[in-house]
Scaffold this motif. Structure first.
Motif, PDB file in Angstrom:
ATOM      1  N   UNK A   1     -57.478 -41.846 -41.048  1.00  0.00           N
ATOM      2  CA  UNK A   1     -56.693 -40.343 -40.021  1.00  0.00           C
ATOM      3  C   UNK A   1     -56.019 -40.723 -38.793  1.00  0.00           C
ATOM      4  N   UNK A   2     -55.039 -40.308 -38.500  1.00  0.00           N
ATOM      5  CA  UNK A   2     -54.021 -40.623 -37.035  1.00  0.00           C
ATOM      6  C   UNK A   2     -54.809 -40.870 -35.848  1.00  0.00           C
ATOM      7  N   UNK A   3     -53.972 -41.302 -34.846  1.00  0.00           N
ATOM      8  CA  UNK A   3     -54.491 -41.470 -34.072  1.00  0.00           C
ATOM      9  C   UNK A   3     -53.282 -41.201 -32.553  1.00  0.00           C
ATOM     10  N   UNK A   4     -53.343 -40.498 -32.172  1.00  0.00           N
ATOM     11  CA  UNK A   4     -53.606 -39.359 -32.087  1.00  0.00           C
ATOM     12  C   UNK A   4     -53.395 -38.477 -33.945  1.00  0.00           C
ATOM     13  N   UNK A   5     -54.184 -37.235 -33.935  1.00  0.00           N
ATOM     14  CA  UNK A   5     -53.754 -35.970 -34.568  1.00  0.00           C
ATOM     15  C   UNK A   5     -53.638 -35.604 -34.067  1.00  0.00           C
ATOM     16  N   UNK A   6     -52.996 -34.763 -35.295  1.00  0.00           N
ATOM     17  CA  UNK A   6     -52.100 -32.948 -35.060  1.00  0.00           C
ATOM     18  C   UNK A   6     -52.821 -31.800 -35.422  1.00  0.00           C
ATOM     19  N   UNK A   7     -52.199 -30.775 -34.926  1.00  0.00           N
ATOM     20  CA  UNK A   7     -53.112 -29.828 -35.633  1.00  0.00           C
ATOM     21  C   UNK A   7     -52.992 -29.538 -37.620  1.00  0.00           C
ATOM     22  N   UNK A   8     -51.999 -30.108 -38.209  1.00  0.00           N
ATOM     23  CA  UNK A   8     -52.070 -30.543 -39.128  1.00  0.00           C
ATOM     24  C   UNK A   8     -53.103 -31.117 -40.621  1.00  0.00           C
ATOM     25  N   UNK A   9     -53.065 -32.174 -39.158  1.00  0.00           N
ATOM     26  CA  UNK A   9     -54.086 -33.465 -39.740  1.00  0.00           C
ATOM     27  C   UNK A   9     -55.389 -32.325 -40.025  1.00  0.00           C
ATOM     28  N   UNK A  10     -55.932 -32.184 -39.267  1.00  0.00           N
ATOM     29  CA  UNK A  10     -57.311 -31.391 -39.464  1.00  0.00           C
ATOM     30  C   UNK A  10     -56.822 -30.025 -40.474  1.00  0.00           C
ATOM     31  N   UNK A  11     -55.873 -29.946 -40.119  1.00  0.00           N
ATOM     32  CA  UNK A  11     -55.511 -28.727 -41.292  1.00  0.00           C
ATOM     33  C   UNK A  11     -55.910 -28.755 -42.821  1.00  0.00           C
TER      34      UNK A  11
ATOM     35  N   UNK B   1     -63.370 -29.661 -29.917  1.00  0.00           N
ATOM     36  CA  UNK B   1     -63.960 -30.742 -29.541  1.00  0.00           C
ATOM     37  C   UNK B   1     -62.707 -30.739 -28.760  1.00  0.00           C
ATOM     38  N   UNK B   2     -62.643 -32.238 -28.015  1.00  0.00           N
ATOM     39  CA  UNK B   2     -61.280 -32.413 -27.222  1.00  0.00           C
ATOM     40  C   UNK B   2     -60.231 -31.909 -27.830  1.00  0.00           C
ATOM     41  N   UNK B   3     -58.971 -32.164 -27.016  1.00  0.00           N
ATOM     42  CA  UNK B   3     -57.596 -32.245 -27.737  1.00  0.00           C
ATOM     43  C   UNK B   3     -56.921 -31.775 -26.088  1.00  0.00           C
ATOM     44  N   UNK B   4     -55.376 -32.016 -25.925  1.00  0.00           N
ATOM     45  CA  UNK B   4     -54.716 -31.624 -25.271  1.00  0.00           C
ATOM     46  C   UNK B   4     -53.493 -31.535 -25.437  1.00  0.00           C
ATOM     47  N   UNK B   5     -52.821 -30.254 -24.796  1.00  0.00           N
ATOM     48  CA  UNK B   5     -52.240 -29.367 -25.249  1.00  0.00           C
ATOM     49  C   UNK B   5     -50.964 -29.524 -24.519  1.00  0.00           C
ATOM     50  N   UNK B   6     -49.730 -30.101 -25.060  1.00  0.00           N
ATOM     51  CA  UNK B   6     -48.202 -30.599 -24.267  1.00  0.00           C
ATOM     52  C   UNK B   6     -47.497 -29.607 -24.564  1.00  0.00           C
ATOM     53  N   UNK B   7     -46.935 -28.833 -24.037  1.00  0.00           N
ATOM     54  CA  UNK B   7     -46.079 -27.850 -24.255  1.00  0.00           C
ATOM     55  C   UNK B   7     -46.306 -26.727 -25.735  1.00  0.00           C
ATOM     56  N   UNK B   8     -45.998 -26.791 -26.302  1.00  0.00           N
ATOM     57  CA  UNK B   8     -46.389 -25.908 -27.852  1.00  0.00           C
ATOM     58  C   UNK B   8     -47.393 -26.855 -28.515  1.00  0.00           C
ATOM     59  N   UNK B   9     -48.041 -28.218 -28.264  1.00  0.00           N
ATOM     60  CA  UNK B   9     -47.471 -29.509 -29.192  1.00  0.00           C
ATOM     61  C   UNK B   9     -49.411 -29.204 -28.697  1.00  0.00           C
ATOM     62  N   UNK B  10     -50.142 -29.446 -29.899  1.00  0.00           N
ATOM     63  CA  UNK B  10     -51.765 -29.525 -29.185  1.00  0.00           C
ATOM     64  C   UNK B  10     -51.481 -31.448 -29.773  1.00  0.00           C
TER      65      UNK B  10
ATOM     66  N   UNK C   1     -57.436 -23.461 -38.542  1.00  0.00           N
ATOM     67  CA  UNK C   1     -56.886 -24.310 -37.872  1.00  0.00           C
ATOM     68  C   UNK C   1     -56.655 -24.493 -36.189  1.00  0.00           C
ATOM     69  N   UNK C   2     -56.070 -23.807 -35.536  1.00  0.00           N
ATOM     70  CA  UNK C   2     -55.227 -23.498 -34.254  1.00  0.00           C
ATOM     71  C   UNK C   2     -57.029 -22.508 -33.468  1.00  0.00           C
ATOM     72  N   UNK C   3     -57.146 -22.184 -34.509  1.00  0.00           N
ATOM     73  CA  UNK C   3     -58.422 -20.917 -33.923  1.00  0.00           C
ATOM     74  C   UNK C   3     -59.722 -22.364 -33.637  1.00  0.00           C
ATOM     75  N   UNK C   4     -60.228 -22.894 -34.285  1.00  0.00           N
ATOM     76  CA  UNK C   4     -60.702 -24.075 -34.176  1.00  0.00           C
ATOM     77  C   UNK C   4     -60.112 -24.964 -33.265  1.00  0.00           C
ATOM     78  N   UNK C   5     -59.344 -25.175 -33.347  1.00  0.00           N
ATOM     79  CA  UNK C   5     -59.071 -26.508 -31.319  1.00  0.00           C
ATOM     80  C   UNK C   5     -58.981 -25.399 -30.106  1.00  0.00           C
ATOM     81  N   UNK C   6     -58.605 -24.178 -30.842  1.00  0.00           N
ATOM     82  CA  UNK C   6     -58.379 -23.089 -29.493  1.00  0.00           C
ATOM     83  C   UNK C   6     -60.256 -23.436 -28.475  1.00  0.00           C
TER      84      UNK C   6
END
Length: 69
Positions: free
Chosen positions: A17-27, A46-55, A37-42
């Motif tokens: 898995x890449x570092x950092x991960x993106x939603x598509x990686x989890x999906x 587990x910790x996530x960082x939102x930068x604008x529209x990107x997680x 996937x977005x429901x799980x992130x939200x």
């Protein structure tokens, strides 16, 4: 396929898995739909960082969550 073979495959997938991960990686890793996937992130399981529209999700926190630590 025995249990140890499955475990080795899962561990290999986790390591790749890449570092950092993106939603598509989890999906892709969990085989979820985009909405799930977005429901799980939200859900903040587990910790996530939102930068604008990107997680961005730190790989360590996702792996820890996945393994149940």
């Amino acid at each position: 396929m025995n249990e140890s073979t499955i475990d080795k495959k899962v561990i290999k997938r986790l390591r790749n898995l890449p570092e950092p991960m993106e939603p598509k990686d989890i999906q892709e890793f969990l085989g979820l739909s985009k909405n799930s996937t977005y429901n799980l992130i939200e859900s903040k399981q587990f910790h996530s960082v939102r930068i604008g529209k990107l997680y961005k999700i730190p790989k360590r926190t996702f792996v820890k969550w996945f393994l149940g630590d």
